[in-house]
Motif scaffolding. Structure first.
Motif, mmCIF file in Angstrom:
data_model
loop_
_atom_site.group_PDB
_atom_site.id
_atom_site.type_symbol
_atom_site.label_atom_id
_atom_site.label_comp_id
_atom_site.label_asym_id
_atom_site.label_seq_id
_atom_site.Cartn_x
_atom_site.Cartn_y
_atom_site.Cartn_z
ATOM 1 N N ALA A 178 -4.501 -7.323 7.066
ATOM 2 C CA ALA A 178 -4.966 -7.421 5.674
ATOM 3 C C ALA A 178 -3.959 -8.155 4.791
ATOM 4 O O ALA A 178 -4.262 -8.490 3.648
ATOM 5 C CB ALA A 178 -5.222 -6.025 5.111
ATOM 6 N N GLY A 179 -2.747 -8.361 5.318
ATOM 7 C CA GLY A 179 -1.742 -9.108 4.557
ATOM 8 C C GLY A 179 -1.010 -8.281 3.512
ATOM 9 O O GLY A 179 -0.298 -8.824 2.675
ATOM 10 N N GLN A 180 -1.182 -6.952 3.546
ATOM 11 C CA GLN A 180 -0.476 -6.117 2.569
ATOM 12 C C GLN A 180 -0.186 -4.732 3.149
ATOM 13 O O GLN A 180 -1.098 -4.031 3.596
ATOM 14 C CB GLN A 180 -1.324 -5.977 1.299
ATOM 15 C CG GLN A 180 -0.546 -5.297 0.193
ATOM 16 C CD GLN A 180 -1.295 -5.327 -1.131
ATOM 17 O OE1 GLN A 180 -2.345 -5.961 -1.251
ATOM 18 N NE2 GLN A 180 -0.754 -4.651 -2.116
ATOM 19 N N PHE A 181 1.088 -4.337 3.104
ATOM 20 C CA PHE A 181 1.475 -3.015 3.600
ATOM 21 C C PHE A 181 1.429 -2.017 2.463
ATOM 22 O O PHE A 181 1.908 -2.284 1.365
ATOM 23 C CB PHE A 181 2.872 -3.067 4.204
ATOM 24 C CG PHE A 181 2.913 -3.823 5.481
ATOM 25 C CD1 PHE A 181 2.469 -3.242 6.661
ATOM 26 C CD2 PHE A 181 3.367 -5.136 5.506
ATOM 27 C CE1 PHE A 181 2.486 -3.957 7.850
ATOM 28 C CE2 PHE A 181 3.384 -5.852 6.694
ATOM 29 C CZ PHE A 181 2.944 -5.260 7.870
ATOM 30 N N GLU A 182 0.858 -0.842 2.766
ATOM 31 C CA GLU A 182 0.678 0.171 1.746
ATOM 32 C C GLU A 182 1.265 1.479 2.263
ATOM 33 O O GLU A 182 1.002 1.867 3.403
ATOM 34 C CB GLU A 182 -0.833 0.325 1.522
ATOM 35 C CG GLU A 182 -1.229 0.983 0.244
ATOM 36 C CD GLU A 182 -2.734 1.218 0.203
ATOM 37 O OE1 GLU A 182 -3.144 2.281 -0.260
ATOM 38 O OE2 GLU A 182 -3.483 0.325 0.679
ATOM 39 N N PHE A 183 2.036 2.184 1.424
ATOM 40 C CA PHE A 183 2.561 3.501 1.806
ATOM 41 C C PHE A 183 1.398 4.465 2.035
ATOM 42 O O PHE A 183 0.433 4.474 1.275
ATOM 43 C CB PHE A 183 3.465 4.051 0.703
ATOM 44 C CG PHE A 183 3.844 5.485 0.936
ATOM 45 C CD1 PHE A 183 4.844 5.817 1.842
ATOM 46 C CD2 PHE A 183 3.184 6.513 0.283
ATOM 47 C CE1 PHE A 183 5.175 7.141 2.078
ATOM 48 C CE2 PHE A 183 3.511 7.844 0.513
ATOM 49 C CZ PHE A 183 4.510 8.150 1.409
ATOM 50 N N ARG A 184 1.496 5.276 3.078
ATOM 51 C CA ARG A 184 0.402 6.198 3.390
ATOM 52 C C ARG A 184 0.905 7.590 3.717
ATOM 53 O O ARG A 184 1.898 7.755 4.414
ATOM 54 C CB ARG A 184 -0.353 5.693 4.621
ATOM 55 C CG ARG A 184 -1.360 4.657 4.292
ATOM 56 C CD ARG A 184 -2.295 4.476 5.448
ATOM 57 N NE ARG A 184 -3.275 3.463 5.131
ATOM 58 C CZ ARG A 184 -3.040 2.179 5.121
ATOM 59 N NH1 ARG A 184 -1.834 1.722 5.413
ATOM 60 N NH2 ARG A 184 -4.006 1.318 4.813
ATOM 61 N N GLN A 185 0.151 8.571 3.249
ATOM 62 C CA GLN A 185 0.461 9.945 3.599
ATOM 63 C C GLN A 185 -0.752 10.535 4.290
ATOM 64 O O GLN A 185 -1.885 10.349 3.852
ATOM 65 C CB GLN A 185 0.801 10.728 2.337
ATOM 66 C CG GLN A 185 1.591 11.967 2.645
ATOM 67 C CD GLN A 185 0.871 13.196 2.194
ATOM 68 O OE1 GLN A 185 0.060 13.160 1.291
ATOM 69 N NE2 GLN A 185 1.159 14.307 2.850
ATOM 70 N N MET A 186 -0.522 11.205 5.421
ATOM 71 C CA MET A 186 -1.615 11.721 6.253
ATOM 72 C C MET A 186 -1.294 13.103 6.783
ATOM 73 O O MET A 186 -0.154 13.566 6.681
ATOM 74 C CB MET A 186 -1.803 10.817 7.473
ATOM 75 C CG MET A 186 -2.405 9.473 7.202
ATOM 76 S SD MET A 186 -2.154 8.398 8.645
ATOM 77 C CE MET A 186 -0.517 7.760 8.294
#
Lengths: 194, 194
Positions: A178-186
């Motif tokens: 997608a060309g963009q890294f996003e912080f994620r919480q799971m």
């Protein structure tokens, strides 16, 4: 410093004795507390048990991902991102870099928080950073059978050691596309291993 | 369940006895380990000590922020965001919501990760969520002298309990002004209290 004569016990047995005075513990809910604790009837010490943080990296070199083949249980022989228990006195990033050095002999830089994954059934929280490998100078540490760089289509999905590693790598691959890294919480709420 | 006869000891004394068999511990570096540990010479149990997670919320009601006045040490009488030690078996969000209920009698929803702050000199990592108050139904819990909603210009900056709370609120105020909230990871490397 003397090594003990008994063999080392890497398991964490349930708390039965006070680590302040050695007396046998009892279970009770201390006043003002909502949780049952192991408490010492002799010296009053309350033994709190809390979740542990696992810190690790996705080390990247020219788009390839560094993975380690585990030389220890659990999941001996499966591939993992370098990660391990955070130690007292260090930051999460310090710990992630230290584990990468210990398990993969690799130095990393530019650490960016990427995933925080709750694993409540084993009382753990896993925290992975994206990171850049400083050089191609890496080698198996004592806890690894092998260390290798994998391109995206070489990732050994069916041989990955833990769900937190699978989820982190899945998101990494999708975010890169997608060309963009996003912080994620799971959260992972079921089985400990794939 | 029997309450112990000794008074409760809320301090965490250094580990001196094995919590598996009660024998006196020795300090050594176990084979394959890079860290000095307290190890039992009688049964071989290695006593690992690791950082603890503090989880909490910024509970919001119509733009106002819910703060609690501490009824316990450390920082008795200072204001804080509801937060506390994460418990075994829960997720970070579960823990943040539970602490908000315990300290402020308040229910929260829509928790979004906001700050993760390393505090290595006390072996802690603080994790705050942004959250919405479900209603105006809140009240001081056992650990709070008072619970109140503060508008931005009422925040008692000089009476806040901890640096992690100050940093989290500073970023919250700045992000709200900028119209966009961004996940942040930070470190606090010096004094434990303001």
């Amino acid at each position: 410093m003397t090594l003990p004569t008994a063999p080392f016990n890497l398991q964490r047995p349930p708390l039965t004795h006070c680590n302040n005075c050695g007396a046998k513990l009892q279970s009770c809910i201390p006043p003002g507390d909502g949780h049952e604790r192991m408490v010492c009837p002799a010296c009053g010490t309350i033994h709190y048990e809390n979740p542990k943080l696992i810190v690790g990296c996705i080390p990247i070199w020219e788009g390839k991902i560094l993975l380690c083949k585990r030389a220890i249980e659990p999941r001996y022989g499966y591939w993992t991102l370098p990660a391990g228990f955070m130690e007292n006195g260090e930051t999460t990033a310090d710990g992630a870099a230290r584990e990468t050095l210990e398990e993969a002999g690799a130095e990393v830089k530019n650490l960016t928080p990427y995933t925080v994954i709750d694993v409540p059934y084993v009382h753990q929280v896993h925290f992975f950073y994206r990171a850049e490998l400083v050089s191609l100078d890496f080698a198996s540490g004592e806890e690894s059978l092998d260390v290798r760089l994998f391109s995206e289509d070489e990732i050994p999905w069916s041989e990955l050691a833990f769900f937190t590693v699978i989820e982190t790598l899945k998101h990494f691959v999708a975010d890169r596309k997608a060309g963009q890294f996003e912080f994620r919480q799971m959260q992972i709420r079921n089985k400990p291993v794939p």
